[in-house]
Design a protein around this motif. Structure first.
Motif, PDB file in Angstrom:
ATOM      1  N   ALA A  90      76.737  79.638  84.376  1.00  0.00           N
ATOM      2  CA  ALA A  90      77.330  78.909  85.496  1.00  0.00           C
ATOM      3  C   ALA A  90      76.355  77.882  86.059  1.00  0.00           C
ATOM      4  O   ALA A  90      76.741  76.755  86.388  1.00  0.00           O
ATOM      5  CB  ALA A  90      77.749  79.901  86.585  1.00  0.00           C
ATOM      6  N   ILE A  91      75.082  78.255  86.161  1.00  0.00           N
ATOM      7  CA  ILE A  91      74.072  77.312  86.649  1.00  0.00           C
ATOM      8  C   ILE A  91      73.950  76.132  85.691  1.00  0.00           C
ATOM      9  O   ILE A  91      73.874  74.971  86.111  1.00  0.00           O
ATOM     10  CB  ILE A  91      72.718  78.022  86.831  1.00  0.00           C
ATOM     11  N   ALA A  92      73.939  76.428  84.391  1.00  0.00           N
ATOM     12  CA  ALA A  92      73.842  75.357  83.393  1.00  0.00           C
ATOM     13  C   ALA A  92      75.025  74.404  83.496  1.00  0.00           C
ATOM     14  O   ALA A  92      74.891  73.186  83.305  1.00  0.00           O
ATOM     15  CB  ALA A  92      73.767  75.959  81.994  1.00  0.00           C
ATOM     16  N   GLN A  93      76.195  74.941  83.802  1.00  0.00           N
ATOM     17  CA  GLN A  93      77.404  74.108  83.866  1.00  0.00           C
ATOM     18  C   GLN A  93      77.477  73.273  85.136  1.00  0.00           C
ATOM     19  O   GLN A  93      77.875  72.104  85.091  1.00  0.00           O
ATOM     20  CB  GLN A  93      78.651  74.993  83.768  1.00  0.00           C
ATOM     21  N   PHE A  94      77.077  73.843  86.271  1.00  0.00           N
ATOM     22  CA  PHE A  94      77.360  73.199  87.546  1.00  0.00           C
ATOM     23  C   PHE A  94      76.138  72.656  88.292  1.00  0.00           C
ATOM     24  O   PHE A  94      76.255  71.676  89.030  1.00  0.00           O
ATOM     25  CB  PHE A  94      78.097  74.177  88.470  1.00  0.00           C
ATOM     26  N   ALA A  95      74.985  73.279  88.179  1.00  0.00           N
ATOM     27  CA  ALA A  95      73.855  72.893  89.026  1.00  0.00           C
ATOM     28  C   ALA A  95      73.239  71.578  88.563  1.00  0.00           C
ATOM     29  O   ALA A  95      73.224  71.278  87.366  1.00  0.00           O
ATOM     30  CB  ALA A  95      72.795  73.992  89.023  1.00  0.00           C
ATOM     31  N   PRO A  96      72.711  70.785  89.485  1.00  0.00           N
ATOM     32  CA  PRO A  96      72.022  69.553  89.087  1.00  0.00           C
ATOM     33  C   PRO A  96      70.840  69.880  88.180  1.00  0.00           C
ATOM     34  O   PRO A  96      70.175  70.911  88.363  1.00  0.00           O
ATOM     35  CB  PRO A  96      71.542  68.982  90.425  1.00  0.00           C
TER      36      PRO A  96
END
Length: 340
Positions: A90-96
């Motif tokens: 999820a971090i890879a997909q959404f975080a800057p």
């Protein structure tokens, strides 16, 4: 800073609330079963020394959709170990890209998982030494002492995150700090199996002997594997097993700071076992068992404890039920309480 707490459980809610109280813009990313209670009645955090803070629901951003990560300047991962891979995705997909990601989780593998999935982020391990338990819906109580430690790096993150109610320091030897925390956290499972509070367990010499034997087993494995261990208690790591084996009156005088815990405190694994939730046993005893196999060091106590936790016993166990008593040991009176 705009901080997303990725995992609104006990640690996430407690730390997130105090980070918001220190002036950060905090989003709690979690499940509806936790966040709905916060929406309804706000969030309360307390600790064993008398701290009491209540936050209205609008003092924090509450999110169940990981898309909220897109607004983060810093992500602090506080999910259980079994959910780390999904959170990393999820971090890879959404975080800057490139923003720091801190792992405030038990075990050694979580930071490795995050680094493997987030090669374009500044991923740092962290260690939360204290125990936080839910006292009621939307209320979380810190039952033990200690300051958060994070891996050193650019940006003075420790200084920026630290406050009087939530001290955060940086370390240049984070692996040793994490191994030290893991050795202490091996007691999470013993406490869960005992049915006792942490304080009652520490005041029982039979349980302390078993704790000491398990710590010795782990320290032998870590020495054979070439890993340094930094103590997360006032005592050096190698001395702790010897102190635990002392007669109770002497132990209570020497290790007074180990007993600065809430009288009702239990480990998070005790609550997980009582609720029938998955535990982090594979990230704790499992890590020592795997490392022992690689180093040729037997780990019978850790193996026995893991097997018992995986069976999820419905009644409390005694130290003698967990391992055979050594001939030189004399049993002391122990108190048993049911797990449920």
């Amino acid at each position: 800073m705009k901080i997303v707490i990725a995992g609104a459980g006990s640690i996430g809610c407690y730390c997130g609330a105090l980070l918001a109280d220190a002036g950060h813009d905090v989003t709690l990313l979690g499940r509806a079963r936790v966040l709905d209670s916060v929406r309804a009645q706000g969030l309360t955090v307390t600790d064993f020394s008398g701290l009491h803070r209540h936050f209205s629901a609008d003092a924090l951003t509450l999110a169940e959709d990981p898309a909220c990560l897109s607004q983060a300047e810093l992500v602090i991962v506080t999910v259980k170990s079994g959910a780390t891979r999904d959170m990393a995705d999820a971090i890879a997909q959404f975080a800057p890209p490139s923003i720091p990601v801190l792992s405030w989780q038990n075990g050694m593998e979580n930071a490795r998982i995050l680094r493997a999935a987030l090669s374009d982020h500044d991923v740092r391990a962290g260690m939360v030494p204290f125990n936080v338990v839910p006292s009621e819906p939307a209320a979380f109580h810190r039952a033990t002492s200690g300051e958060v430690v994070i891996q050193g790096g650019p940006g003075a993150l420790g200084q920026r995150l630290s406050s009087s109610d939530l001290p955060v320091v940086e370390s240049d030897d984070m692996d040793a700090v994490q191994w030290g925390k893991l050795v202490i956290n091996l007691n999470n499972a013993l406490n869960a199996l005992s049915g006792l509070t942490l304080k009652d367990q520490l005041l029982n010499r039979d349980w302390r002997r078993l704790m000491a034997d398990q710590m010795d087993e782990a320290l032998t494995v870590l020495k054979a594997a070439g890993h340094s261990v930094a103590s997360t208690t006032p005592l050096p790591a190698w001395m702790t097993p010897h102190i635990l084996r002392l007669p109770t009156p002497l132990f209570t005088r020497i290790a007074a700071r180990m007993l600065t815990i809430d009288p009702s405190a239990r480990t998070s694994m005790a609550y997980d076992l009582m609720a029938g939730r998955p535990t982090e046993i594979d990230s704790l005893q499992g890590e020592i068992i795997r490392l022992g196999a690689q180093s040729g060091v037997p780990t019978p106590i850790c193996a026995r404890v893991r097997a018992l936790v995986e069976k999820a016993p419905k009644t409390a166990l005694s130290p003698a039920k967990i391992r055979l008593r050594r001939p030189t040991e004399k049993p002391s009176k122990s108190r048993k309480s049911p797990l449920t």
